[in-house]
Scaffold this motif. Structure first.
Motif, PDB file in Angstrom:
ATOM      1  N   VAL A  63       0.867  -1.169   0.000  1.00  0.00           N
ATOM      2  CA  VAL A  63       0.000   0.000   0.000  1.00  0.00           C
ATOM      3  C   VAL A  63       0.903   1.218   0.000  1.00  0.00           C
ATOM      4  CG1 VAL A  63      -1.757   1.304   1.247  1.00  0.00           C
ATOM      5  CG2 VAL A  63      -1.827  -1.197   1.270  1.00  0.00           C
ATOM      6  N   THR A  64       0.696   2.111  -0.951  1.00  0.00           N
ATOM      7  CA  THR A  64       1.510   3.327  -1.044  1.00  0.00           C
ATOM      8  C   THR A  64       0.687   4.513  -0.581  1.00  0.00           C
ATOM      9  OG1 THR A  64       2.755   2.413  -2.901  1.00  0.00           O
ATOM     10  CG2 THR A  64       2.857   4.805  -2.573  1.00  0.00           C
ATOM     11  N   VAL A  65       1.201   5.202   0.427  1.00  0.00           N
ATOM     12  CA  VAL A  65       0.508   6.338   1.029  1.00  0.00           C
ATOM     13  C   VAL A  65       1.317   7.605   0.791  1.00  0.00           C
ATOM     14  CG1 VAL A  65      -0.450   7.280   3.174  1.00  0.00           C
ATOM     15  CG2 VAL A  65      -0.353   4.790   2.839  1.00  0.00           C
ATOM     16  N   PHE A  66       0.673   8.647   0.316  1.00  0.00           N
ATOM     17  CA  PHE A  66       1.289   9.972   0.248  1.00  0.00           C
ATOM     18  C   PHE A  66       0.699  10.791   1.392  1.00  0.00           C
ATOM     19  CE2 PHE A  66       2.902  10.638  -4.380  1.00  0.00           C
ATOM     20  CZ  PHE A  66       3.482   9.379  -4.367  1.00  0.00           C
ATOM     21  N   ALA A  94       0.104  16.516  -3.287  1.00  0.00           N
ATOM     22  CA  ALA A  94      -1.134  16.655  -4.063  1.00  0.00           C
ATOM     23  C   ALA A  94      -0.811  16.878  -5.535  1.00  0.00           C
ATOM     24  CB  ALA A  94      -1.976  17.800  -3.518  1.00  0.00           C
ATOM     25  N   ARG A  95       0.175  17.723  -5.808  1.00  0.00           N
ATOM     26  CA  ARG A  95       0.588  17.966  -7.195  1.00  0.00           C
ATOM     27  C   ARG A  95       1.163  16.695  -7.824  1.00  0.00           C
ATOM     28  NH1 ARG A  95      -1.602  22.754  -9.021  1.00  0.00           N
ATOM     29  NH2 ARG A  95      -1.003  24.517  -7.703  1.00  0.00           N
ATOM     30  N   GLN A  96       1.897  15.913  -7.035  1.00  0.00           N
ATOM     31  CA  GLN A  96       2.458  14.671  -7.558  1.00  0.00           C
ATOM     32  C   GLN A  96       1.347  13.704  -7.955  1.00  0.00           C
ATOM     33  OE1 GLN A  96       5.130  13.290  -4.505  1.00  0.00           O
ATOM     34  NE2 GLN A  96       6.465  15.077  -4.696  1.00  0.00           N
ATOM     35  N   ILE A  97       0.323  13.598  -7.116  1.00  0.00           N
ATOM     36  CA  ILE A  97      -0.814  12.733  -7.449  1.00  0.00           C
ATOM     37  C   ILE A  97      -1.512  13.251  -8.702  1.00  0.00           C
ATOM     38  CG2 ILE A  97      -3.102  11.977  -6.667  1.00  0.00           C
ATOM     39  CD1 ILE A  97      -1.915  11.923  -3.807  1.00  0.00           C
ATOM     40  N   GLU A  98      -1.656  14.565  -8.800  1.00  0.00           N
ATOM     41  CA  GLU A  98      -2.278  15.158  -9.991  1.00  0.00           C
ATOM     42  C   GLU A  98      -1.492  14.803 -11.255  1.00  0.00           C
ATOM     43  OE1 GLU A  98      -3.884  19.559 -11.422  1.00  0.00           O
ATOM     44  OE2 GLU A  98      -2.169  19.439 -10.078  1.00  0.00           O
ATOM     45  N   GLN A  99      -0.176  14.696 -11.107  1.00  0.00           N
ATOM     46  CA  GLN A  99       0.675  14.395 -12.258  1.00  0.00           C
ATOM     47  C   GLN A  99       0.832  12.891 -12.509  1.00  0.00           C
ATOM     48  OE1 GLN A  99       4.222  16.580 -11.268  1.00  0.00           O
ATOM     49  NE2 GLN A  99       3.151  18.552 -11.313  1.00  0.00           N
ATOM     50  N   GLY A 100       0.114  12.069 -11.744  1.00  0.00           N
ATOM     51  CA  GLY A 100       0.113  10.640 -12.010  1.00  0.00           C
ATOM     52  C   GLY A 100       0.955   9.784 -11.100  1.00  0.00           C
ATOM     53  N   PHE A 160      -4.154   9.212  -0.015  1.00  0.00           N
ATOM     54  CA  PHE A 160      -3.659  10.574   0.199  1.00  0.00           C
ATOM     55  C   PHE A 160      -4.127  11.030   1.570  1.00  0.00           C
ATOM     56  CE2 PHE A 160      -4.621  15.282  -0.671  1.00  0.00           C
ATOM     57  CZ  PHE A 160      -3.322  15.694  -0.427  1.00  0.00           C
ATOM     58  N   VAL A 161      -3.180  11.514   2.394  1.00  0.00           N
ATOM     59  CA  VAL A 161      -3.518  12.079   3.699  1.00  0.00           C
ATOM     60  C   VAL A 161      -3.017  13.516   3.712  1.00  0.00           C
ATOM     61  CG1 VAL A 161      -3.501  11.784   6.196  1.00  0.00           C
ATOM     62  CG2 VAL A 161      -3.116   9.799   4.714  1.00  0.00           C
ATOM     63  N   SER A 162      -3.942  14.439   3.748  1.00  0.00           N
ATOM     64  CA  SER A 162      -3.643  15.866   3.641  1.00  0.00           C
ATOM     65  C   SER A 162      -3.617  16.512   5.022  1.00  0.00           C
ATOM     66  CB  SER A 162      -4.725  16.531   2.776  1.00  0.00           C
ATOM     67  OG  SER A 162      -4.586  17.927   2.758  1.00  0.00           O
ATOM     68  N   ALA A 163      -2.921  17.641   5.135  1.00  0.00           N
ATOM     69  CA  ALA A 163      -2.930  18.404   6.382  1.00  0.00           C
ATOM     70  C   ALA A 163      -3.972  19.517   6.360  1.00  0.00           C
ATOM     71  CB  ALA A 163      -1.546  18.987   6.668  1.00  0.00           C
ATOM     72  N   ASP A 164      -4.780  19.563   5.320  1.00  0.00           N
ATOM     73  CA  ASP A 164      -5.922  20.481   5.321  1.00  0.00           C
ATOM     74  C   ASP A 164      -6.979  19.982   4.341  1.00  0.00           C
ATOM     75  OD1 ASP A 164      -5.047  21.194   2.761  1.00  0.00           O
ATOM     76  OD2 ASP A 164      -4.796  23.305   3.200  1.00  0.00           O
ATOM     77  N   SER A 165      -8.147  20.584   4.415  1.00  0.00           N
ATOM     78  CA  SER A 165      -9.242  20.177   3.535  1.00  0.00           C
ATOM     79  C   SER A 165      -9.076  20.723   2.125  1.00  0.00           C
ATOM     80  CB  SER A 165     -10.575  20.646   4.120  1.00  0.00           C
ATOM     81  OG  SER A 165     -10.820  20.019   5.354  1.00  0.00           O
ATOM     82  N   GLU A 166      -8.404  21.858   1.988  1.00  0.00           N
ATOM     83  CA  GLU A 166      -8.326  22.526   0.689  1.00  0.00           C
ATOM     84  C   GLU A 166      -7.614  21.681  -0.356  1.00  0.00           C
ATOM     85  OE1 GLU A 166      -6.829  26.487   0.859  1.00  0.00           O
ATOM     86  OE2 GLU A 166      -8.353  27.167   2.278  1.00  0.00           O
ATOM     87  N   TRP A 167      -6.495  21.046   0.022  1.00  0.00           N
ATOM     88  CA  TRP A 167      -5.769  20.238  -0.959  1.00  0.00           C
ATOM     89  C   TRP A 167      -6.495  18.930  -1.256  1.00  0.00           C
ATOM     90  CZ3 TRP A 167      -2.558  21.872  -4.422  1.00  0.00           C
ATOM     91  CH2 TRP A 167      -1.804  23.031  -4.179  1.00  0.00           C
ATOM     92  N   MET A 168      -7.235  18.420  -0.282  1.00  0.00           N
ATOM     93  CA  MET A 168      -8.071  17.256  -0.573  1.00  0.00           C
ATOM     94  C   MET A 168      -9.185  17.657  -1.544  1.00  0.00           C
ATOM     95  SD  MET A 168      -8.469  14.001  -0.063  1.00  0.00           S
ATOM     96  CE  MET A 168      -7.637  13.524   1.458  1.00  0.00           C
TER      97      MET A 168
END
Length: 255
Positions: free
Chosen positions: A27-30, A65-71, A77-85
């Protein structure tokens, strides 16, 4: 015949020992950099329990988040805020039904452990004069910790006094290290960061009303092909994981 059977049994045993277990997946987690210590422990506990390998890539939330957007091949994905999620959700890159708020945090002002600085966090607090000609360590403006810090300082009427003295760090852990190494006399980080670094001390805690709620949402990515990803996401929200997170200073939102 017996010798043949023994040879065959030995061959089967050798194959079984060399083959990976049926549950051996990855399992790969960012995840946001501030989660590193707690999530490392949780990942190890899950590996011991299931045999599934958990790989976690840590960086500023904005960067991952940008890395996930780029594939980039992330399962969770575990974010430190709601905005990037929300940013990834708007682009169809997370599974909406899997999204959950995992954690909460607090924002603190820190100084090196041997510093004699005494400040009370309140409107008009003399943070600027306390810096003198030195720098205030903050995560960069696009990073959640940096956004929270700037919002809090602005709300308290302090941003104008310090904005020319800021040293931007790529993420909150880098800001923490600037202060820990004595390269900055003050910094703004999460309470959980300060807790794991003995070379700093907390000068004060920012009132929660001075910044948006510090929430860590987690979700599966739509690109995930791991059968174990949903199970690990559920494990991160389990009572066992909650105890680990709380041990590092995070709080658990009411569910």
């Amino acid at each position: 015949m017996a010798a043949v059977l023994r040879w065959f049994a030995a061959l089967v045993l050798a194959w079984a020992l060399s083959a990976p277990p049926a549950s051996a997946q990855t399992v790969t987690v960012f995840a946001a950099a501030s989660l590193k210590d707690a999530l490392d422990d949780i990942g190890k506990a899950y590996e011991v329990r299931t045999g599934v390998k958990v790989r976690v890539s840590y960086a500023a939330t904005s960067a991952i988040a940008r890395q996930i957007e780029q594939g980039a091949p992330a399962d969770i994905f575990v974010s430190a805020d709601s905005e990037w999620m929300d940013y990834l959700a708007d682009r169809g890159l997370i599974a909406p039904a899997s999204r959950r708020d995992l954690l909460r945090n607090r924002l603190v002002l820190i100084a090196p452990a041997n510093s004699r600085t005494r400040l009370r966090i309140a409107p008009g607090a003399p943070i600027g004069p306390a810096l003198g000609r030195e720098r205030l360590a903050l995560a960069a403006a696009q990073v959640p910790a940096g956004k929270y810090a700037r919002a809090a300082l602005a709300r308290l009427g302090l941003w104008r006094d310090v904005q020319g003295c800021v040293v931007d760090a790529e993420n909150v852990r880098t800001a923490l290290q600037y202060v820990a190494r004595g390269e900055a006399p003050l910094g703004v980080v999460y309470a959980t960061d300060a807790k794991i670094e003995p070379r700093v001390r907390v000068v004060g805690v920012f009132p929660e009303a001075t910044h948006p709620p510090i929430v860590y949402p987690a979700a599966l990515t739509t690109a995930s092909r791991s059968r174990e990803a949903n199970r690990f996401l559920a494990f991160m929200a389990s009572a066992q994981a909650a105890r680990t997170f709380q041990g590092y200073g995070f709080t658990i939102p009411r569910r």
